[in-house]
Design a protein around this motif. Sequence first.
Motif, PDB file in Angstrom:
ATOM      1  N   GLY A   1       0.797  -1.221   0.000  1.00  0.00           N
ATOM      2  CA  GLY A   1       0.000   0.000   0.000  1.00  0.00           C
ATOM      3  C   GLY A   1       0.826   1.265   0.000  1.00  0.00           C
ATOM      4  O   GLY A   1       0.287   2.358  -0.230  1.00  0.00           O
ATOM      5  N   LEU A   2       2.147   1.154   0.236  1.00  0.00           N
ATOM      6  CA  LEU A   2       2.998   2.341   0.243  1.00  0.00           C
ATOM      7  C   LEU A   2       3.070   2.953  -1.154  1.00  0.00           C
ATOM      8  O   LEU A   2       3.249   2.240  -2.138  1.00  0.00           O
ATOM      9  CB  LEU A   2       4.412   1.972   0.723  1.00  0.00           C
ATOM     10  N   ARG A   3       2.952   4.276  -1.225  1.00  0.00           N
ATOM     11  CA  ARG A   3       2.837   4.960  -2.514  1.00  0.00           C
ATOM     12  C   ARG A   3       4.005   4.657  -3.450  1.00  0.00           C
ATOM     13  O   ARG A   3       3.796   4.346  -4.628  1.00  0.00           O
ATOM     14  CB  ARG A   3       2.725   6.467  -2.293  1.00  0.00           C
ATOM     15  N   ASP A   4       5.239   4.732  -2.935  1.00  0.00           N
ATOM     16  CA  ASP A   4       6.395   4.522  -3.798  1.00  0.00           C
ATOM     17  C   ASP A   4       6.430   3.096  -4.348  1.00  0.00           C
ATOM     18  O   ASP A   4       6.716   2.882  -5.534  1.00  0.00           O
ATOM     19  CB  ASP A   4       7.690   4.808  -3.038  1.00  0.00           C
ATOM     20  N   THR A   5       6.131   2.122  -3.493  1.00  0.00           N
ATOM     21  CA  THR A   5       6.149   0.731  -3.941  1.00  0.00           C
ATOM     22  C   THR A   5       5.046   0.470  -4.957  1.00  0.00           C
ATOM     23  O   THR A   5       5.269  -0.173  -5.986  1.00  0.00           O
ATOM     24  CB  THR A   5       5.994  -0.225  -2.747  1.00  0.00           C
TER      25      THR A   5
ATOM     26  N   SER B   1      -4.264  -5.595  -7.036  1.00  0.00           N
ATOM     27  CA  SER B   1      -5.204  -4.679  -7.673  1.00  0.00           C
ATOM     28  C   SER B   1      -4.555  -3.561  -8.498  1.00  0.00           C
ATOM     29  O   SER B   1      -4.955  -3.335  -9.640  1.00  0.00           O
ATOM     30  CB  SER B   1      -6.144  -4.089  -6.620  1.00  0.00           C
ATOM     31  N   PRO B   2      -3.556  -2.818  -7.977  1.00  0.00           N
ATOM     32  CA  PRO B   2      -2.991  -1.731  -8.786  1.00  0.00           C
ATOM     33  C   PRO B   2      -2.383  -2.219 -10.090  1.00  0.00           C
ATOM     34  O   PRO B   2      -2.613  -1.635 -11.159  1.00  0.00           O
ATOM     35  CB  PRO B   2      -1.925  -1.127  -7.860  1.00  0.00           C
TER      36      PRO B   2
END
Length: 357
Positions: free
Chosen positions: A266-270, A314-315
């Motif tokens: 869930g971390l933005r960068d990852t 999902s992303p």
Amino acid sequence: MLKRLVGGWLGLALMVVSSLACAEPAHYKIVTGPERGTYIQIGQDLSKWVAQPAGIDLEVVASKGSAENVQRMRFEPGVKLALVQSDVYQAYIDMANAGNADAGTAIRPLRLIMPLYDEEINVVVRADSPLKTFADIKDKSISVGLIGSGTAQSATTLYHLMFGQAIPEQNVQHLSNEDALAALIVKKVDVAIIVVGQPAKLFNDMNPELLQQIRLLKVDQAAPETARAKQTYFPATIRATSYPNWLKEDVPTLTVKAFLVTYDYGLRDTVGNLNHFADSLCANFDNLQEHGHPKWKQVKLELPTLVRGWKYYSPVEKHLRACLANKSAAINATAAQAAPKPRPTCSDQERLLLLCK
């Protein structure tokens, strides 16, 4: 139209990918399999043709195989991707559903990126062995692979399906693929089960004289043991062309699916980096099939419906489905351009004046 569709989408993907090349790369790991197996070569292809253009420095890490990969994917820092066999993944889910808390902790946060290819089950015996088919291995001494490997899971599951019982403890040896073949040749085991995608360096790098001392057992499609094994595994063929210095004819066998796996990050960068990885995977898929391991030619860029308990990340799923939609539109546009155009209807007067062509 076609050029606009393909050029527009691929151009955007490649612009994103090329812009990332100038940025400081993210440092990630992918856990694969033994040094002379297929998984490690697949990981090397992903590192070169997908991760690098996406601005990711992807270290390819050898391992015992799928079960170890699940654990390292879940708990080892820096491991963002893993290659896992379908039967290993399902075994974790089954154990979690049966109440095993450790299995649930390991598998429930993991997510699939996409299915890859089928790995063939090689059941190897000595050339002078009286055994002929898979059904003949009951009560024989068997190397099933290292503990933590996908081979060990496949071998034990296959035996249990075929014969309705576990391999007797006194008949099991947990050897690496190389050690299993050596033990087979010197008659320390009767059977070595090795799960690897063809063509495998393991066999193609073997000394030709040693290679002639071993052979593969066939699957007997009419045997009841085979029918039971097909509850989990699927018919396949080990082709003589994969091992021209060894096999004189194709060998029917069974196969298991390999998957590319990640974590529910869930971390933005990852999330952003894995989305760039997905875009690069789509943009460079032809390079994988052209320049990578021959198994890439069997991989389809698709996201089939999953069995219960399995989930896509999902992303990345959204990015890959957008890619698939654009490719489908491009194919439809090509078909529309290639379709013959209907001839215009001529009036009687136009025919008389020779104006119809």
